[in-house]
Write an enzyme that holds these catalytic residues in place. Structure first.
Site, PDB file in Angstrom:
ATOM      1  N   HIS A  22       0.831  -1.209   0.000  1.00 41.94           N
ATOM      2  CA  HIS A  22       0.000   0.000   0.000  1.00 41.94           C
ATOM      3  C   HIS A  22       0.861   1.253   0.000  1.00 41.94           C
ATOM      4  CE1 HIS A  22       0.458   0.981   4.245  1.00 41.94           C
ATOM      5  NE2 HIS A  22       0.159  -0.266   4.567  1.00 41.94           N
ATOM      6  N   HIS A  25       4.091   1.722   2.050  1.00 41.40           N
ATOM      7  CA  HIS A  25       5.307   1.073   1.537  1.00 41.40           C
ATOM      8  C   HIS A  25       5.932   1.930   0.440  1.00 41.40           C
ATOM      9  CE1 HIS A  25       2.803  -2.602   2.700  1.00 41.40           C
ATOM     10  NE2 HIS A  25       3.707  -2.454   3.633  1.00 41.40           N
ATOM     11  N   CYS A 130       3.153 -10.383  19.699  1.00 36.90           N
ATOM     12  CA  CYS A 130       2.227  -9.864  18.676  1.00 36.90           C
ATOM     13  C   CYS A 130       2.731 -10.371  17.329  1.00 36.90           C
ATOM     14  CB  CYS A 130       2.166  -8.340  18.676  1.00 36.90           C
ATOM     15  SG  CYS A 130       1.261  -7.708  17.237  1.00 36.90           S
ATOM     16  N   CYS A 133       3.431  -7.640  14.635  1.00 36.50           N
ATOM     17  CA  CYS A 133       4.722  -6.931  14.804  1.00 36.50           C
ATOM     18  C   CYS A 133       5.885  -7.911  14.730  1.00 36.50           C
ATOM     19  CB  CYS A 133       4.833  -6.269  16.178  1.00 36.50           C
ATOM     20  SG  CYS A 133       3.727  -4.921  16.495  1.00 36.50           S
ATOM     21  N   CYS A 147      -1.702  -4.692  21.618  1.00 34.87           N
ATOM     22  CA  CYS A 147      -0.517  -4.133  20.966  1.00 34.87           C
ATOM     23  C   CYS A 147      -0.822  -2.703  20.512  1.00 34.87           C
ATOM     24  CB  CYS A 147      -0.138  -5.017  19.780  1.00 34.87           C
ATOM     25  SG  CYS A 147       0.693  -4.131  18.456  1.00 34.87           S
ATOM     26  N   HIS A 150      -1.086  -2.620  16.413  1.00 34.34           N
ATOM     27  CA  HIS A 150      -2.134  -3.384  15.707  1.00 34.34           C
ATOM     28  C   HIS A 150      -3.443  -3.507  16.482  1.00 34.34           C
ATOM     29  CE1 HIS A 150       1.681  -4.524  13.781  1.00 34.34           C
ATOM     30  NE2 HIS A 150       0.952  -4.422  12.698  1.00 34.34           N
ATOM     31  N   LYS A 300      -5.827   6.193  10.558  1.00 33.64           N
ATOM     32  CA  LYS A 300      -4.837   5.162  10.280  1.00 33.64           C
ATOM     33  C   LYS A 300      -5.367   4.309   9.136  1.00 33.64           C
ATOM     34  CE  LYS A 300      -3.036   1.009  12.563  1.00 33.64           C
ATOM     35  NZ  LYS A 300      -1.805   0.770  11.908  1.00 33.64           N
ATOM     36  N   LYS A 303      -7.022  -2.320   6.776  1.00 37.12           N
ATOM     37  CA  LYS A 303      -7.952  -3.110   5.970  1.00 37.12           C
ATOM     38  C   LYS A 303      -9.337  -3.109   6.592  1.00 37.12           C
ATOM     39  CE  LYS A 303      -5.804  -7.097   4.697  1.00 37.12           C
ATOM     40  NZ  LYS A 303      -5.606  -8.374   4.095  1.00 37.12           N
TER      41      LYS A 303
HETATM   42  N1  MSP Z   1       9.450  -6.481   7.368  1.00 42.77           N
HETATM   43  C1  MSP Z   1       9.569  -5.384   8.252  1.00 42.77           C
HETATM   44  C2  MSP Z   1      10.852  -4.618   8.009  1.00 42.77           C
HETATM   45  C3  MSP Z   1      12.107  -5.424   8.128  1.00 42.77           C
HETATM   46  S1  MSP Z   1      13.510  -4.494   7.734  1.00 42.77           S
HETATM   47  C4  MSP Z   1      14.768  -5.417   8.225  1.00 42.77           C
HETATM   48  C5  MSP Z   1       8.386  -4.444   8.063  1.00 42.77           C
HETATM   49  N2  MSP Z   1       7.751  -4.503   6.915  1.00 42.77           N
HETATM   50  S2  MSP Z   1       6.427  -3.672   6.548  1.00 42.77           S
HETATM   51  O1  MSP Z   1       6.066  -4.137   5.241  1.00 42.77           O
HETATM   52  O2  MSP Z   1       5.443  -3.804   7.562  1.00 42.77           O
HETATM   53  O3  MSP Z   1       6.813  -2.165   6.537  1.00 42.77           O
HETATM   54  C6  MSP Z   1       7.792  -1.667   5.707  1.00 42.77           C
HETATM   55  C7  MSP Z   1       7.817  -0.173   5.687  1.00 42.77           C
HETATM   56  O4  MSP Z   1       6.566   0.379   5.279  1.00 42.77           O
HETATM   57  C8  MSP Z   1       8.146   0.444   7.034  1.00 42.77           C
HETATM   58  O5  MSP Z   1       9.124   1.458   6.867  1.00 42.77           O
HETATM   59  C9  MSP Z   1       6.851   1.062   7.450  1.00 42.77           C
HETATM   60  O6  MSP Z   1       7.019   2.165   8.288  1.00 42.77           O
HETATM   61  C10 MSP Z   1       6.278   1.467   6.098  1.00 42.77           C
HETATM   62  N3  MSP Z   1       4.858   1.709   6.215  1.00 42.77           N
HETATM   63  C11 MSP Z   1       3.846   0.798   6.315  1.00 42.77           C
HETATM   64  N4  MSP Z   1       2.691   1.491   6.534  1.00 42.77           N
HETATM   65  C12 MSP Z   1       2.938   2.817   6.608  1.00 42.77           C
HETATM   66  C13 MSP Z   1       2.163   3.968   6.620  1.00 42.77           C
HETATM   67  N5  MSP Z   1       0.863   3.944   6.758  1.00 42.77           N
HETATM   68  N6  MSP Z   1       2.808   5.158   6.442  1.00 42.77           N
HETATM   69  C14 MSP Z   1       4.153   5.245   6.170  1.00 42.77           C
HETATM   70  N7  MSP Z   1       4.887   4.171   6.139  1.00 42.77           N
HETATM   71  C15 MSP Z   1       4.384   2.970   6.632  1.00 42.77           C
HETATM   72  O7  MSP Z   1       8.100  -3.670   8.965  1.00 42.77           O
END
Ligand code: MSP
Length: 503
Positions: A22, A25, A130, A133, A147, A150, A300, A303
């Site tokens: 999304h 990412h 969790c 996380c 948590c 989440h 926030k 889903k």
């Molecule tokens: N797999 C772990 C990271 C391991 S690194 C050794 C993880 N993955 S994640 O897919 O959940 O998140 C990856 C990145 O996406 C993180 O930097 C996270 O902050 C970012 N984002 C996910 N949702 C977000 C928002 N709503 N807003 C901004 N970034 C966020 O964590």
């Protein structure tokens, strides 16, 4: 040999493959890409790595829910992230998957190094976990038993695990933080980490029993345990730098210059990861860069609320560069910010269509009309100190301020047209004034295109192509020069960069 200053290594987090990507990412990836491209503008060689985090309970459960084996599942979702990465036009040089053999080797090697340092031991443990996380919680860090990220109750886990002596690194990390005040950036994120250090770090479980979870990297020398997913995942940053694989490559790129991530995973990067590296006797990354969260219309993204914004939808409707621009113009890097389509459309109409698009359009049109479509004769100009300020902002990840500066310049050039009125000057027979104005703007547009290149690479190329620069390798140095646009070069008119939005 120490790593050279003209080599820059930066990473995005590796993304969990439990679900499709999304906009959050995309935010992390684009932020990193802006820095990667800026460093190339400075003339550096850049290694820029992204990828997918494919082990652990969360992924195993997601695969189970889909009724497919974990490998089949991760292959599919990882491919989706690879596609997104292309779609975002990020200039990555490697895409790492934690299920690759090179990564297994690296994760096992750093485990063995930590073990050899006496930092790994086994003990029976019971804790609240969790799964979303992939993290244990202690009672006091929960919000009313759930948590804080989440909003779900953690599960009680009870088993014999390997532990990492994180507590041993409390003092060394404090010292490191003292000696490197910009290690965690920005300052508010640094403070949060210091606070945790002040309270002291606890040892953490770094493995799971295969009986409970088999989807992970085997612990060296013990088939009954797999590595804790964060221990495995963090290691990707050295895997992709050639650890356990190519020593010369490793010496070229490690330590990383920046690990970029969102605030919820700062703690893993700023405390656990450096401790793992200290334990293994490896140098620490130079900077941990932490950004805030994106919300959707003030809420926030989740889903269950049904307000998750899909990057593809935004790109489809408004174009990639609009998306890239909006994220970093509207939202201050480092704080949370809200994604709203209304604000995006406003930026599109005013900043992109009205200010930048129009400037390019009318300047090219006037050059065609008054100067036979070629760059008029050169006008002397001053080196603008704005580019030094731009550079300083970029180096400090102040992308919003850098873009504000560029737009000040764009607006200034629009005002120049309104003030000089080349059409009136031409009528009055003041052709040299017309040439002067148009040259100033065209050469200004060259500067603008280069400064925008990290943010909007396609738009920058399009502007430069209209100015007659094809296959041009933009460099920051050329922002310090005036007069690179040669008179007599034909301009190449093109359709509007940001056409009016249709409903
Ligand atoms: N797999 C772990 C990271 C391991 S690194 C050794 C993880 N993955 S994640 O897919 O959940 O998140 C990856 C990145 O996406 C993180 O930097 C996270 O902050 C970012 N984002 C996910 N949702 C977000 C928002 N709503 N807003 C901004 N970034 C966020 O964590």
């Amino acid at each position: 040999m120490p790593k050279r200053d003209d080599h820059y290594y930066l990473t995005t987090p590796i993304y969990y493959v439990n679900d499709v990507a999304h906009v959050g990412h995309a935010y992390t990836s684009i932020a990193s890409d802006i820095m990667a491209r800026f460093q190339r503008l400075l003339g550096k060689q850049v290694h820029f790595v992204t990828g997918t985090d494919e082990h652990g309970q969360k992924i195993a459960r997601a695969a189970e829910a889909r009724g497919v084996g974990p490998q089949t599942f991760v292959d599919e979702i990882s491919e989706g992230f690879r596609e997104l990465n292309k779609k975002l036009n990020t200039s990555t040089t490697d895409f790492i998957r934690t299920t690759e053999p090179r990564h297994l080797k690296a994760a096992q090697k750093i485990w063995e190094a930590a073990n050899a340092a006496g930092d790994i031991y086994k003990k029976s443990y019971e804790g609240l976990y969790c799964v979303s996380c992939e993290q244990f919680y202690i009672e006091k860090d929960l919000n009313d038993g759930v948590c804080p990220i989440h909003l779900k109750a953690p599960e009680l886990l009870q088993e014999e695990n390997y532990f990492f002596k994180l507590s041993k690194y409390t003092e060394p990390l404090k010292k490191y933080f003292d000696a490197h005040p910009d290690f965690v950036y920005p300052q508010n994120r640094q403070k949060e980490m210091r606070q945790i250090l002040e309270e002291g770090l606890d040892d953490i479980s770094i493995s799971r029993s295969v009986e409970k979870l088999s989807w992970g990297i085997p612990v060296p020398g013990d088939d009954t345990q797999v590595m804790y997913v964060w221990f495995d995942a963090l290691t990707n940053y050295i895997t992709a730098a050639g650890y356990a694989d190519d020593e010369k490559f490793f010496d070229t790129w490690w330590p990383a210059d920046a690990h970029v991530m969102g605030k919820e995973i700062n703690r893993f990067h700023s405390l656990l990861w450096p401790a793992m590296l200290l334990s293994a006797g490896l140098p620490l990354p130079k900077q941990i860069v932490v950004h805030g969260w994106l919300t959707a219309d003030g809420q926030k993204m989740s889903k269950s609320i049904g307000n998750v914004i899909k990057p593809y939808d935004v790109i489809e409707k408004y174009g990639l560069d609009t998306f890239r621009y909006f994220l970093f113009r509207e939202l201050p890097f480092g704080s949370d910010g809200d994604f709203s389509f209304a604000k995006l459309e406003q930026r599109y109409r005013s900043d992109l269509g009205n200010d930048l698009g129009n400037l390019v359009m009318r300047t090219v049109a006037m050059t065609q009309k008054f100067c036979a479509g070629v760059v008029p004769s050169e006008t002397s100009g001053d080196h603008e100190e704005i580019w030094d300020r731009y550079r300083a902002h970029m180096e400090r990840w102040e992308f919003q301020s850098a873009l504000e500066l560029v737009w000040e310049y764009v607006r200034g050039l629009n005002q120049l047209i309104d003030h000089e009125k080349p059409w009136a000057a031409e009528k009055e027979g003041r052709h040299s004034d017309v040439e002067k104005t148009l040259y100033t703007i065209l050469e200004g547009l060259r500067h603008i295109a280069i400064a925008l290149q990290p943010f909007m690479p396609e738009t920058a190329d399009k502007i430069l192509a209209q100015l007659g620069f094809e296959y041009f390798n933009p460099q920051f140095d050329t922002l310090q020069e005036w007069g690179l646009l040669k008179s007599g070069v034909p301009l190449i008119a093109a359709p509007p960069l940001f056409p009016p939005l249709t409903e």
